[in-house]
Motif scaffolding. Structure first.
Motif, PDB file in Angstrom:
ATOM      1  N   ALA A 289       0.822  -1.220   0.000  1.00 19.53           N
ATOM      2  CA  ALA A 289       0.000   0.000   0.000  1.00 19.53           C
ATOM      3  C   ALA A 289       0.850   1.262   0.000  1.00 19.53           C
ATOM      4  CB  ALA A 289      -0.910  -0.001   1.226  1.00 19.53           C
ATOM      5  N   ASN A 290       0.411   2.217  -0.783  1.00 21.74           N
ATOM      6  CA  ASN A 290       1.064   3.521  -0.836  1.00 21.74           C
ATOM      7  C   ASN A 290       0.518   4.370   0.320  1.00 21.74           C
ATOM      8  OD1 ASN A 290       2.013   6.038  -1.481  1.00 21.74           O
ATOM      9  ND2 ASN A 290       1.368   5.980  -3.621  1.00 21.74           N
ATOM     10  N   PRO A 291       1.375   4.797   1.245  1.00 22.95           N
ATOM     11  CA  PRO A 291       0.859   5.563   2.386  1.00 22.95           C
ATOM     12  C   PRO A 291       0.754   7.067   2.132  1.00 22.95           C
ATOM     13  CG  PRO A 291       3.175   5.073   2.736  1.00 22.95           C
ATOM     14  CD  PRO A 291       2.822   4.506   1.373  1.00 22.95           C
ATOM     15  N   VAL A 292       1.032   7.528   0.899  1.00 23.35           N
ATOM     16  CA  VAL A 292       1.071   8.978   0.662  1.00 23.35           C
ATOM     17  C   VAL A 292      -0.268   9.648   0.959  1.00 23.35           C
ATOM     18  CG1 VAL A 292       1.297  10.770  -1.117  1.00 23.35           C
ATOM     19  CG2 VAL A 292       3.035   9.000  -0.914  1.00 23.35           C
ATOM     20  N   GLY A 293      -1.386   9.045   0.505  1.00 19.39           N
ATOM     21  CA  GLY A 293      -2.696   9.662   0.752  1.00 19.39           C
ATOM     22  C   GLY A 293      -2.934   9.857   2.248  1.00 19.39           C
ATOM     23  N   GLN A 294      -2.511   8.870   3.036  1.00 18.80           N
ATOM     24  CA  GLN A 294      -2.688   8.953   4.493  1.00 18.80           C
ATOM     25  C   GLN A 294      -1.738   9.991   5.105  1.00 18.80           C
ATOM     26  OE1 GLN A 294      -4.936   6.468   6.127  1.00 18.80           O
ATOM     27  NE2 GLN A 294      -4.914   8.110   7.623  1.00 18.80           N
ATOM     28  N   ILE A 295      -0.488   9.991   4.655  1.00 21.80           N
ATOM     29  CA  ILE A 295       0.492  10.941   5.219  1.00 21.80           C
ATOM     30  C   ILE A 295       0.080  12.380   4.866  1.00 21.80           C
ATOM     31  CG2 ILE A 295       2.922  11.664   5.211  1.00 21.80           C
ATOM     32  CD1 ILE A 295       3.692   8.776   4.444  1.00 21.80           C
ATOM     33  N   TRP A 296      -0.333  12.563   3.615  1.00 19.24           N
ATOM     34  CA  TRP A 296      -0.753  13.898   3.157  1.00 19.24           C
ATOM     35  C   TRP A 296      -1.984  14.354   3.953  1.00 19.24           C
ATOM     36  CZ3 TRP A 296      -1.093  14.881  -2.878  1.00 19.24           C
ATOM     37  CH2 TRP A 296      -1.263  16.240  -3.119  1.00 19.24           C
ATOM     38  N   SER A 297      -2.906  13.420   4.243  1.00 20.57           N
ATOM     39  CA  SER A 297      -4.067  13.766   5.074  1.00 20.57           C
ATOM     40  C   SER A 297      -3.589  14.230   6.454  1.00 20.57           C
ATOM     41  CB  SER A 297      -5.003  12.562   5.236  1.00 20.57           C
ATOM     42  OG  SER A 297      -5.436  12.097   3.973  1.00 20.57           O
ATOM     43  N   GLY A 298      -2.509  13.609   6.934  1.00 18.61           N
ATOM     44  CA  GLY A 298      -1.909  14.027   8.217  1.00 18.61           C
ATOM     45  C   GLY A 298      -1.369  15.447   8.126  1.00 18.61           C
ATOM     46  N   ALA A 299      -0.791  15.791   6.967  1.00 17.92           N
ATOM     47  CA  ALA A 299      -0.281  17.164   6.783  1.00 17.92           C
ATOM     48  C   ALA A 299      -1.448  18.153   6.796  1.00 17.92           C
ATOM     49  CB  ALA A 299       0.506  17.262   5.474  1.00 17.92           C
ATOM     50  N   MET A 300      -2.567  17.761   6.181  1.00 13.17           N
ATOM     51  CA  MET A 300      -3.755  18.643   6.194  1.00 13.17           C
ATOM     52  C   MET A 300      -4.284  18.797   7.619  1.00 13.17           C
ATOM     53  SD  MET A 300      -5.758  17.302   2.777  1.00 13.17           S
ATOM     54  CE  MET A 300      -6.875  18.706   2.544  1.00 13.17           C
ATOM     55  N   MET A 301      -4.174  17.722   8.400  1.00 11.52           N
ATOM     56  CA  MET A 301      -4.628  17.766   9.792  1.00 11.52           C
ATOM     57  C   MET A 301      -3.767  18.752  10.600  1.00 11.52           C
ATOM     58  SD  MET A 301      -5.200  14.580  12.409  1.00 11.52           S
ATOM     59  CE  MET A 301      -3.489  14.076  12.614  1.00 11.52           C
ATOM     60  N   LEU A 302      -2.456  18.705  10.388  1.00 12.85           N
ATOM     61  CA  LEU A 302      -1.573  19.629  11.113  1.00 12.85           C
ATOM     62  C   LEU A 302      -1.918  21.074  10.772  1.00 12.85           C
ATOM     63  CD1 LEU A 302       1.851  17.778  10.767  1.00 12.85           C
ATOM     64  CD2 LEU A 302       0.506  18.071  12.859  1.00 12.85           C
ATOM     65  N   GLU A 303      -2.177  21.318   9.480  1.00 12.29           N
ATOM     66  CA  GLU A 303      -2.534  22.673   9.070  1.00 12.29           C
ATOM     67  C   GLU A 303      -3.845  23.098   9.750  1.00 12.29           C
ATOM     68  OE1 GLU A 303      -2.509  23.316   4.830  1.00 12.29           O
ATOM     69  OE2 GLU A 303      -3.396  25.315   5.101  1.00 12.29           O
ATOM     70  N   HIS A 304      -4.816  22.197   9.738  1.00 18.00           N
ATOM     71  CA  HIS A 304      -6.108  22.495  10.356  1.00 18.00           C
ATOM     72  C   HIS A 304      -5.963  22.784  11.852  1.00 18.00           C
ATOM     73  CE1 HIS A 304     -10.429  22.254  11.116  1.00 18.00           C
ATOM     74  NE2 HIS A 304     -10.155  21.449  12.129  1.00 18.00           N
ATOM     75  N   LEU A 305      -5.028  22.088  12.505  1.00 15.79           N
ATOM     76  CA  LEU A 305      -4.835  22.283  13.948  1.00 15.79           C
ATOM     77  C   LEU A 305      -4.008  23.530  14.255  1.00 15.79           C
ATOM     78  CD1 LEU A 305      -4.191  18.545  14.992  1.00 15.79           C
ATOM     79  CD2 LEU A 305      -6.233  19.913  15.507  1.00 15.79           C
ATOM     80  N   GLY A 306      -3.650  24.264  13.204  1.00 16.86           N
ATOM     81  CA  GLY A 306      -2.953  25.538  13.421  1.00 16.86           C
ATOM     82  C   GLY A 306      -1.444  25.448  13.297  1.00 16.86           C
ATOM     83  N   HIS A 307      -0.948  24.402  12.617  1.00 15.91           N
ATOM     84  CA  HIS A 307       0.504  24.241  12.468  1.00 15.91           C
ATOM     85  C   HIS A 307       0.900  24.086  11.004  1.00 15.91           C
ATOM     86  CE1 HIS A 307       0.414  23.846  16.772  1.00 15.91           C
ATOM     87  NE2 HIS A 307      -0.458  22.857  16.654  1.00 15.91           N
ATOM     88  N   PRO A 308       0.708  25.163  10.215  1.00 18.50           N
ATOM     89  CA  PRO A 308       0.992  25.060   8.780  1.00 18.50           C
ATOM     90  C   PRO A 308       2.455  24.735   8.468  1.00 18.50           C
ATOM     91  CG  PRO A 308       0.524  27.350   9.405  1.00 18.50           C
ATOM     92  CD  PRO A 308       0.195  26.490  10.584  1.00 18.50           C
ATOM     93  N   GLU A 309       3.392  25.243   9.282  1.00 20.36           N
ATOM     94  CA  GLU A 309       4.818  24.944   9.055  1.00 20.36           C
ATOM     95  C   GLU A 309       5.074  23.448   9.182  1.00 20.36           C
ATOM     96  OE1 GLU A 309       8.370  26.967   9.494  1.00 20.36           O
ATOM     97  OE2 GLU A 309       7.061  27.792   7.968  1.00 20.36           O
ATOM     98  N   ALA A 310       4.532  22.856  10.231  1.00 17.23           N
ATOM     99  CA  ALA A 310       4.717  21.431  10.472  1.00 17.23           C
ATOM    100  C   ALA A 310       4.079  20.624   9.336  1.00 17.23           C
ATOM    101  CB  ALA A 310       4.113  21.035  11.818  1.00 17.23           C
ATOM    102  N   GLY A 311       2.890  21.067   8.875  1.00 11.65           N
ATOM    103  CA  GLY A 311       2.220  20.395   7.764  1.00 11.65           C
ATOM    104  C   GLY A 311       3.055  20.481   6.495  1.00 11.65           C
ATOM    105  N   ALA A 312       3.612  21.669   6.228  1.00 10.68           N
ATOM    106  CA  ALA A 312       4.427  21.852   5.022  1.00 10.68           C
ATOM    107  C   ALA A 312       5.683  20.987   5.092  1.00 10.68           C
ATOM    108  CB  ALA A 312       4.794  23.327   4.862  1.00 10.68           C
ATOM    109  N   HIS A 313       6.245  20.847   6.285  1.00 13.33           N
ATOM    110  CA  HIS A 313       7.442  20.022   6.490  1.00 13.33           C
ATOM    111  C   HIS A 313       7.127  18.549   6.174  1.00 13.33           C
ATOM    112  CE1 HIS A 313      10.965  18.992   9.475  1.00 13.33           C
ATOM    113  NE2 HIS A 313      11.103  18.402   8.316  1.00 13.33           N
ATOM    114  N   LEU A 314       5.986  18.085   6.676  1.00 15.66           N
ATOM    115  CA  LEU A 314       5.590  16.700   6.416  1.00 15.66           C
ATOM    116  C   LEU A 314       5.361  16.485   4.914  1.00 15.66           C
ATOM    117  CD1 LEU A 314       4.753  13.897   7.313  1.00 15.66           C
ATOM    118  CD2 LEU A 314       2.532  14.799   8.000  1.00 15.66           C
ATOM    119  N   GLN A 315       4.709  17.449   4.292  1.00 17.83           N
ATOM    120  CA  GLN A 315       4.438  17.356   2.856  1.00 17.83           C
ATOM    121  C   GLN A 315       5.750  17.325   2.065  1.00 17.83           C
ATOM    122  OE1 GLN A 315       1.104  19.260   1.394  1.00 17.83           O
ATOM    123  NE2 GLN A 315       1.669  19.036  -0.750  1.00 17.83           N
TER     124      GLN A 315
END
Ligand code: NAI
Ligand code: MG
Length: 365
Positions: A289-315
């Protein structure tokens, strides 16, 4: 240190492979950005159903409501009718928590081969109305097993529901290239779709910098294959958005790449982050399985929680691993889920210095 309580539902099939991969990446990011992510696991899904006759605990929604976000893998198994698995877990969460926006980015990623002949980069957002529309509970079946048997299901569009989706999409378009495309079918579906068109147009009139184009969904499907790079933001009903987002992600290379956010924009309830793909029973348990869709969803979650830098880093981490050709088989690589995840973790470490709020960056002389 900001603390966030995350409810994790790995679910079925490859959900149990891509969720642990993404949580490993989120934990690494949390460490580097001084975030405290508290993960609580819920073993709900089709196996739970086979033991308890339901997809989640009776007070499942109350338990989830105590969290800041929900991180879901996928649900669905050949042993349980799909209507049970979907309506027993995902749809109640989306509806009861008023997650009326389903945001699905579609973007070309370096290192991933698109099946399309034209190689112009794709960068569009699909805003799918997520609470009503064609996925309604209004309808029924009569005369089961008789020659007269019939089934009916009524689409429900409310002014409020269409307006809030259109406003959300128009605001996004205003922050990007200003092009909003509305998926319609008002030639064939003569009551609900003209209403959708009218209400979308009414909302978008408030955004002078946004150009609205209404496109019949069949033509829009062709547009997504022939010239997807000309699209910026698409707003679509529940069913049309669902279909167009699988098509969009396939156009970029694989459905395994596509992320999604089920958002309650007001923050009255937790929002839910999940890949677009399902539980993929055909490849489950094989480490493919390709985990990118799940990891990218995690980046969107970080952004939503108010951490856009952390989300961009994960992306940037998974984009770098893909660019290096370390992807899974569905994107033309040879890595297993675990090998790809290890590559993302290394890229996250290597990129830490580029993110101002990362601990690695501040530790530098
Ligand atoms: P699917 O998305 O699970 O799989 C479609 C195809 O894409 C399969 O060939 C699969 O191997 C491949 N694929 C999907 N994700 C992949 C990944 N991360 N890496 C590599 N390849 C991947 O859709 P399908 O087969 O229609 O549904 C399977 C089950 O999942 C059904 O029970 C369905 O109801 C459920 N489902 C659940 C969803 C959710 O939880 N949100 C969404 C879509 C389907
Ligand atoms: Mg779908």
């Amino acid at each position: 240190m900001s603390t966030h309580k995350i409810a994790v539902i790995p679910g079925d099939g490859i959900g149990n492979e891509v969720v642990p991969a993404a949580v490993d990446c989120l934990e690494r990011i949390a460490e580097l950005h001084s975030l405290n992510l508290e993960f609580t696991y819920f073993e709900w899904g089709s196996e739970y159903y086979s033991r308890h006759g339901r997809m989640m605990a009776a007070d499942g929604l109350d338990q989830l409501a105590k969290h800041d976000a929900i991180f879901l893998g996928a649900v669905g198994s050949p042993e349980v009718p799909d209507a049970e698995s979907l309506w027993g877990l995902l749809i109640p969460i989306r509806r009861e928590f008023q997650q009326y926006i389903n945001l699905r980015p579609v973007k070309t990623l370096d290192g991933v081969t698109s099946p399309l002949a034209a190689k112009e980069p794709i960068d569009l957002l699909i805003v799918r109305e997520n609470n009503e529309g064609e996925y309604s509970e209004v309808g029924g079946r009569m005369y089961r097993g008789q020659p007269e048997e019939c089934a009916m299901q009524t689409t429900v569009f409310t002014r409020l529901g269409v307006l809030r989706a259109a406003h959300y999409a128009a605001r996004l378009a205003a922050s990007r290239r200003g092009q909003l495309t509305s998926a319609t079918k008002s030639n064939g579906i003569v009551h609900t779709m003209p209403f959708w068109d009218e209400v979308v147009a009414e909302a978008v009139r408030e955004y002078p910098d946004v150009t609205l184009t209404s496109e019949l969904v069949d033509a829009l499907a062709a547009h997504l294959v022939l010239k997807p790079w000309t699209l910026d933001v698409i707003v679509a009903s529940n069913l049309f958005g669902d279909i167009l987002s699988d098509l969009g992600s396939a156009a970029t290379g694989s459905i395994g790449l596509a992320p999604s956010a089920n958002l309650n924009p007001e923050g009255d309830f937790p929002s839910l982050f999940e890949p677009v793909h399902g539980s993929a029973p055909d490849i489950a348990g094989k480490g493919l399985a390709n985990p990118v869709g799940q990891i990218w969803s995690g980046a969107m979650m970080l952004e939503h929680l108010g951490h856009p830098e952390a989300g961009a880093h994960l992306q940037a981490g998974f984009e770098s691993a893909l660019r290096d050709g370390l992807g899974t088989r569905d994107v033309g690589g040879t890595s297993s889920t675990a090998e790809f995840t290890a590559a993302v973790l290394s890229a996250i470490d290597a990129l830490a210095g580029n993110y101002a709020d990362s601990a690695a960056a501040t530790a530098k002389p």
